[in-house]
Design a protein around this motif. Structure first.
Motif, PDB file in Angstrom:
ATOM      1  N   ILE A  13     -20.570  10.501   1.657  1.00  0.00           N
ATOM      2  CA  ILE A  13     -20.016   9.150   1.670  1.00  0.00           C
ATOM      3  C   ILE A  13     -20.062   8.599   0.258  1.00  0.00           C
ATOM      4  N   LYS A  14     -18.927   8.130  -0.210  1.00  0.00           N
ATOM      5  CA  LYS A  14     -18.836   7.625  -1.580  1.00  0.00           C
ATOM      6  C   LYS A  14     -19.014   6.115  -1.663  1.00  0.00           C
ATOM      7  N   GLU A  15     -18.752   5.422  -0.567  1.00  0.00           N
ATOM      8  CA  GLU A  15     -18.805   3.960  -0.628  1.00  0.00           C
ATOM      9  C   GLU A  15     -18.990   3.388   0.765  1.00  0.00           C
ATOM     10  N   ALA A  16     -19.869   2.420   0.878  1.00  0.00           N
ATOM     11  CA  ALA A  16     -20.041   1.653   2.115  1.00  0.00           C
ATOM     12  C   ALA A  16     -20.415   0.249   1.690  1.00  0.00           C
ATOM     13  N   ASN A  17     -19.499  -0.703   1.899  1.00  0.00           N
ATOM     14  CA  ASN A  17     -19.699  -2.044   1.354  1.00  0.00           C
ATOM     15  C   ASN A  17     -20.449  -2.989   2.284  1.00  0.00           C
ATOM     16  N   GLY A  18     -20.787  -2.558   3.484  1.00  0.00           N
ATOM     17  CA  GLY A  18     -21.547  -3.399   4.401  1.00  0.00           C
ATOM     18  C   GLY A  18     -20.722  -4.429   5.145  1.00  0.00           C
ATOM     19  N   GLU A  19     -19.440  -4.566   4.800  1.00  0.00           N
ATOM     20  CA  GLU A  19     -18.584  -5.544   5.479  1.00  0.00           C
ATOM     21  C   GLU A  19     -18.113  -4.975   6.810  1.00  0.00           C
ATOM     22  N   ASN A  20     -18.065  -5.843   7.821  1.00  0.00           N
ATOM     23  CA  ASN A  20     -17.587  -5.451   9.153  1.00  0.00           C
ATOM     24  C   ASN A  20     -18.306  -4.214   9.682  1.00  0.00           C
ATOM     25  N   GLY A  21     -19.616  -4.142   9.426  1.00  0.00           N
ATOM     26  CA  GLY A  21     -20.399  -3.018   9.932  1.00  0.00           C
ATOM     27  C   GLY A  21     -20.198  -1.720   9.178  1.00  0.00           C
ATOM     28  N   ALA A  77     -16.220  12.313   0.058  1.00  0.00           N
ATOM     29  CA  ALA A  77     -15.933  13.494  -0.759  1.00  0.00           C
ATOM     30  C   ALA A  77     -16.142  14.690   0.168  1.00  0.00           C
ATOM     31  N   VAL A  78     -15.072  15.405   0.445  1.00  0.00           N
ATOM     32  CA  VAL A  78     -15.136  16.525   1.391  1.00  0.00           C
ATOM     33  C   VAL A  78     -14.916  17.825   0.636  1.00  0.00           C
ATOM     34  N   THR A  79     -15.814  18.771   0.840  1.00  0.00           N
ATOM     35  CA  THR A  79     -15.698  20.090   0.231  1.00  0.00           C
ATOM     36  C   THR A  79     -15.776  21.131   1.332  1.00  0.00           C
ATOM     37  N   CYS A  80     -14.874  22.092   1.281  1.00  0.00           N
ATOM     38  CA  CYS A  80     -14.859  23.170   2.265  1.00  0.00           C
ATOM     39  C   CYS A  80     -15.102  24.491   1.538  1.00  0.00           C
ATOM     40  N   THR A  81     -16.171  25.177   1.914  1.00  0.00           N
ATOM     41  CA  THR A  81     -16.538  26.444   1.286  1.00  0.00           C
ATOM     42  C   THR A  81     -16.331  27.571   2.288  1.00  0.00           C
ATOM     43  N   PRO A  82     -15.465  28.547   1.980  1.00  0.00           N
ATOM     44  CA  PRO A  82     -15.279  29.660   2.917  1.00  0.00           C
ATOM     45  C   PRO A  82     -16.500  30.569   2.922  1.00  0.00           C
ATOM     46  N   LEU A  83     -16.874  30.981   4.108  1.00  0.00           N
ATOM     47  CA  LEU A  83     -18.022  31.860   4.297  1.00  0.00           C
ATOM     48  C   LEU A  83     -17.555  33.169   4.913  1.00  0.00           C
ATOM     49  N   THR A  84     -18.430  34.131   4.904  1.00  0.00           N
ATOM     50  CA  THR A  84     -18.176  35.385   5.592  1.00  0.00           C
ATOM     51  C   THR A  84     -19.456  35.797   6.290  1.00  0.00           C
ATOM     52  N   ASN A  85     -19.330  36.655   7.265  1.00  0.00           N
ATOM     53  CA  ASN A  85     -20.524  37.121   7.966  1.00  0.00           C
ATOM     54  C   ASN A  85     -21.493  37.739   6.990  1.00  0.00           C
ATOM     55  N   PHE A  86     -22.737  37.364   7.099  1.00  0.00           N
ATOM     56  CA  PHE A  86     -23.758  37.968   6.257  1.00  0.00           C
ATOM     57  C   PHE A  86     -23.766  39.483   6.469  1.00  0.00           C
ATOM     58  N   GLU A  87     -23.466  39.888   7.694  1.00  0.00           N
ATOM     59  CA  GLU A  87     -23.444  41.305   8.016  1.00  0.00           C
ATOM     60  C   GLU A  87     -22.438  42.071   7.160  1.00  0.00           C
ATOM     61  N   SER A  88     -21.399  41.398   6.691  1.00  0.00           N
ATOM     62  CA  SER A  88     -20.379  42.075   5.881  1.00  0.00           C
ATOM     63  C   SER A  88     -20.916  42.460   4.511  1.00  0.00           C
ATOM     64  N   TRP A  89     -22.066  41.900   4.134  1.00  0.00           N
ATOM     65  CA  TRP A  89     -22.680  42.264   2.859  1.00  0.00           C
ATOM     66  C   TRP A  89     -23.517  43.532   3.006  1.00  0.00           C
ATOM     67  N   GLU A  90     -23.518  44.089   4.210  1.00  0.00           N
ATOM     68  CA  GLU A  90     -24.337  45.270   4.487  1.00  0.00           C
ATOM     69  C   GLU A  90     -24.006  46.417   3.543  1.00  0.00           C
ATOM     70  N   ASN A  91     -22.733  46.595   3.219  1.00  0.00           N
ATOM     71  CA  ASN A  91     -22.361  47.696   2.324  1.00  0.00           C
ATOM     72  C   ASN A  91     -22.982  47.531   0.946  1.00  0.00           C
ATOM     73  N   LEU A  92     -23.023  46.293   0.441  1.00  0.00           N
ATOM     74  CA  LEU A  92     -23.645  46.041  -0.849  1.00  0.00           C
ATOM     75  C   LEU A  92     -25.135  46.354  -0.798  1.00  0.00           C
ATOM     76  N   LEU A  93     -25.749  45.984   0.328  1.00  0.00           N
ATOM     77  CA  LEU A  93     -27.183  46.193   0.471  1.00  0.00           C
ATOM     78  C   LEU A  93     -27.522  47.611   0.915  1.00  0.00           C
ATOM     79  N   GLY A  94     -26.528  48.371   1.361  1.00  0.00           N
ATOM     80  CA  GLY A  94     -26.751  49.696   1.918  1.00  0.00           C
ATOM     81  C   GLY A  94     -27.511  50.621   0.993  1.00  0.00           C
ATOM     82  N   ARG A  95     -27.266  50.487  -0.305  1.00  0.00           N
ATOM     83  CA  ARG A  95     -27.953  51.371  -1.247  1.00  0.00           C
ATOM     84  C   ARG A  95     -29.448  51.055  -1.338  1.00  0.00           C
ATOM     85  N   SER A  96     -29.872  49.942  -0.722  1.00  0.00           N
ATOM     86  CA  SER A  96     -31.282  49.561  -0.755  1.00  0.00           C
ATOM     87  C   SER A  96     -31.962  49.784   0.589  1.00  0.00           C
TER      88      SER A  96
END
Length: 199
Positions: A13-21, A77-96
């Protein structure tokens, strides 16, 4: 069946002036009402005029409609961040040694009213190799405790970035600091811990 689209929607929320609730609380309540049950999770960031919500949807129009409806209600102020399944990172982590760690059906739930929200992200002060090593050790700890039912945690990876958002509930018998120590917190990769309340 196609993979669900996942997004983190942040509304401040960027602004709330208190008028009219017109107060911060009325705007928080209005945004929460618009989100309704369309999001998997919605949280109020404690001490801030901010809501975050996690969406898992088949159709992006759900997120677009929610965003439009919220912005019509006033200066957010609205921000939308695209996500992906954490499981999809399995290939990156596979070597560990992570191959198939995500294939077991483990309930994904956050049952507590209060939740800690934090990031695990690459810090340019360390090398990629050091990050990968630290990340592999810490992720193994998180996933192991989650699979054993020792903690409630939800993990979402930011699409195209070395960053995850994690949400976790503590037990009634531990404090937040002790809870975070379960992750073997390392300040080189853990960032921006905040407490949030489920709405």
């Amino acid at each position: 069946m196609s993979e669900l689209l996942q997004f983190l929607l942040s509304m401040e929320i960027k602004e709330a002036n208190g008028e009219n609730g017109d107060t911060v609380e009325s705007k928080i309540n209005g945004a929460s009402y618009v989100i309704g049950d369309k999001a998997k999770y919605k949280f109020r960031v404690i001490g801030e005029a901010k809501i975050i919500a996690i969406f898992e949807v088949n159709d992006d129009s759900v997120v677009n409609t929610v965003t439009s409806d919220i912005m019509r209600r006033g200066p957010y102020a609205v921000t939308c961040t695209p996500l992906t399944n954490f499981e999809s990172w399995e290939n990156l982590l596979g070597r560990s040694g992570f191959q198939n760690m995500f294939n077991l059906a483990v309930p994904r739930i956050l049952s507590g009213k209060h939740v800690v929200w934090f990031e695990v992200a690459y810090d340019h002060g360390i090398s990629h190799d050091e990050f990968d090593k630290l990340w592999s050790m810490r992720a193994k700890t998180m996933i192991g405790q989650w699979r054993q039912g020792l903690m409630e945690i939800e993990i979402f990876k930011v699409l195209g970035e070395r960053r995850i958002y994690a949400f976790s509930c503590k037990t009634d018998f531990e404090n937040w600091e002790a809870h975070l120590w379960k992750f073997n917190m390392e300040d080189k990769i853990y960032k921006n811990a905040k407490l949030v309340t489920q709405l």
